[in-house]
Design a protein around this motif. Structure first.
Motif, PDB file in Angstrom:
ATOM      1  N   GLU A 161     -63.849  -5.155  31.048  1.00  0.00           N
ATOM      2  CA  GLU A 161     -62.960  -6.137  30.421  1.00  0.00           C
ATOM      3  C   GLU A 161     -63.273  -7.549  30.918  1.00  0.00           C
ATOM      4  OE1 GLU A 161     -59.074  -4.700  31.272  1.00  0.00           O
ATOM      5  OE2 GLU A 161     -59.207  -3.026  29.834  1.00  0.00           O
ATOM      6  N   SER A 213     -64.425 -10.593  28.491  1.00  0.00           N
ATOM      7  CA  SER A 213     -63.738 -11.888  28.539  1.00  0.00           C
ATOM      8  C   SER A 213     -64.742 -13.019  28.728  1.00  0.00           C
ATOM      9  CB  SER A 213     -62.720 -11.913  29.679  1.00  0.00           C
ATOM     10  OG  SER A 213     -61.710 -10.972  29.477  1.00  0.00           O
ATOM     11  N   ALA A 223     -63.138 -17.615  32.546  1.00  0.00           N
ATOM     12  CA  ALA A 223     -62.449 -16.706  31.629  1.00  0.00           C
ATOM     13  C   ALA A 223     -62.234 -15.343  32.288  1.00  0.00           C
ATOM     14  CB  ALA A 223     -63.254 -16.557  30.342  1.00  0.00           C
ATOM     15  N   ALA A 224     -63.259 -14.846  32.983  1.00  0.00           N
ATOM     16  CA  ALA A 224     -63.114 -13.576  33.695  1.00  0.00           C
ATOM     17  C   ALA A 224     -62.064 -13.687  34.796  1.00  0.00           C
ATOM     18  CB  ALA A 224     -64.458 -13.155  34.284  1.00  0.00           C
ATOM     19  N   THR A 249     -58.647 -13.332  33.314  1.00  0.00           N
ATOM     20  CA  THR A 249     -58.349 -11.938  32.993  1.00  0.00           C
ATOM     21  C   THR A 249     -57.967 -11.166  34.252  1.00  0.00           C
ATOM     22  OG1 THR A 249     -59.827 -11.963  31.083  1.00  0.00           O
ATOM     23  CG2 THR A 249     -59.323  -9.816  32.030  1.00  0.00           C
TER      24      THR A 249
END
Length: 422
Positions: free
Chosen positions: A12, A16, A262-263, A266
């Motif tokens: 995930e 992301s 972005a990671a 998340t």
């Protein structure tokens, strides 16, 4: 908060990161206004070039035409911009023909015309047009030698610029008086736009003498005609301050830091504290694996310098000096080195992937590691150190069914690494 499925969590994070650097999301805000009277020509090269061209078509108000070249399998459907596929990382005849066509297309443009240039990582190999007197076969041989030498991307692109008829700002010069706007997705540590795809539309501060020094540094054989070319003034690129580039502009629309942030977001949503180590890590992939393993073990043993649970994020472009004949790119090389050094440390999981979806020249983006990786390898009678010595990270993780195969992502901000420590 506990992460119940560490492997899925790491995937995930990777997804992301990819979503954050997609052309469809990043490109539209950077589009210039259409010209009042002139034509709009779109050109470009790189693993993300087709997706960038598609984003232009979907958001452009007015007529346009053009040509972009991307890697085989990385195309995207476009109606007004032609998409050509060619070889990467070693150039082929398809890329050679596309580069010549692109150079021909920009001839005769005037001051009312706009050239929109779409550049992403991989463009150096895909836009292959050797300087006069140098054959495509010679450029292919030099390219292979540089890829196996352990040279950095900046070093490789310095050599490429000075052996090219199109790189290092020469494509912009061919556009004449037209206004050139370059949009770039960065795959280079430091995000210097002049290095991305060897800067075909940007001025260049490197020199031919530096290119020669790089070839000597890595003991690469230099054909006599190539040596003569690099020793002559004709091989020099246009330098900063060149008046012919006045009125041109460029924008880096996506970079490794965007993917890492972005990671990180998340991870925070999942209750895991992220730490971005760097967006520009370089060096031998196996050495970077040792460094990350040492940091992870310190966290497991002493909660230093970060407390568990956490995830370590990093990007950049590592290198592999090829000494064996195995299969694998720099991300599986990193991950196999990490696995050996961790020795099954509890609570440590890792993912290493290339954001273009292709690790080296294989069909995988990268791979996954978990605490029982070495135990499962032993059960299958795999020899991790021997496989690492043979540069066969692909073979190791394939045998464990731990490869990540995403297919082409049509973007490219280089390596993405995430190490989850629970």
């Amino acid at each position: 908060m506990a992460v119940n499925h560490p492997r899925q969590f790491l995937r995930e994070l990777y997804q992301s990161a990819l979503a954050a650097v997609s052309a469809s999301g990043r490109l539209p805000p950077f589009l210039p206004a259409p010209p009042d009277k002139g034509r709009t020509l779109v050109i470009g090269a790189g693993k993300g070039a087709a997706a960038m061209a598609q984003a232009v078509e979907r958001n452009w108000q007015g007529p346009l035409f053009g040509l972009v070249v991307t890697r085989y399998g990385h195309g995207a459907p476009c109606e007004r911009i032609e998409v050509v596929e060619a070889a990467h990382p070693v150039p082929d005849e398809a890329g050679h023909r596309a580069a010549q066509r692109m150079l021909d297309m920009v001839q005769g443009l005037g001051k009312d015309d706009l050239v929109l240039c779409l550049i992403s990582g991989g463009g150096s190999a895909l836009l292959a047009l050797p300087a006069e007197g140098i054959s495509l076969q010679q450029k292919q041989a030099l390219n292979k030698a540089l890829l196996h030498s352990g040279a950095t991307i900046a070093e490789m692109n310095c050599v490429r610029k000075h052996l090219s008829a199109i790189k290092g700002g020469r494509l912009a010069l061919a556009c004449g008086k037209a206004r050139v706007v370059t949009l770039l997705i960065s795959d280079v540590p430091g995000d210097d736009p002049r290095i991305i795809a060897s800067g075909p539309t940007l001025v260049d501060a490197s020199t031919s003498a530096e290119a020669l020094a790089i070839l000597h540094k890595y003991c690469i054989e230099i054909p006599a005609n190539v040596y003569r070319h690099l020793s002559s003034a004709v091989s020099e690129t246009p330098k900063p301050g060149d008046a012919r580039f006045e009125g041109h502009s460029h924008h880096v629309i996506a970079k490794a830091q965007d993917a890492l942030e972005a990671a990180a977001a998340t991870a925070r949503t999942a209750g895991i504290t992220p730490y971005i180590l760097s967006d520009g890590i370089e060096g031998e992939a196996r050495d970077i694996g040792l460094m990350h393993a040492a940091l992870a073990r310190q966290i497991v043993a002493r909660n230093q310098p970060f407390a568990r649970p956490c995830v370590l994020l990093s990007g950049g472009e590592t290198t592999v000096t090829v000494r064996g004949n195995g299969r694998g790119g720099r991300n599986v090389e990193f991950l196999l080195s990490l696995a050996i050094a961790l020795e099954g440390a509890p609570g440590v999981y890792a993912l290493a992937c290339d954001t273009d979806g292709i690790d080296g020249s294989e069909d995988n983006a990268g791979a996954l590691y978990q605490p029982d990786t070495l135990a499962r390898a032993e059960a299958r009678e795999l020899r991790p150190r021997a496989l690492l010595d043979n540069n066969d990270g692909y073979g190791f993780f394939s045998a464990l069914d731990d490869l990540i195969v995403s297919g082409p992502t049509r973007t490219n901000v280089n390596d993405f690494r995430a190490i989850l420590i629970l």
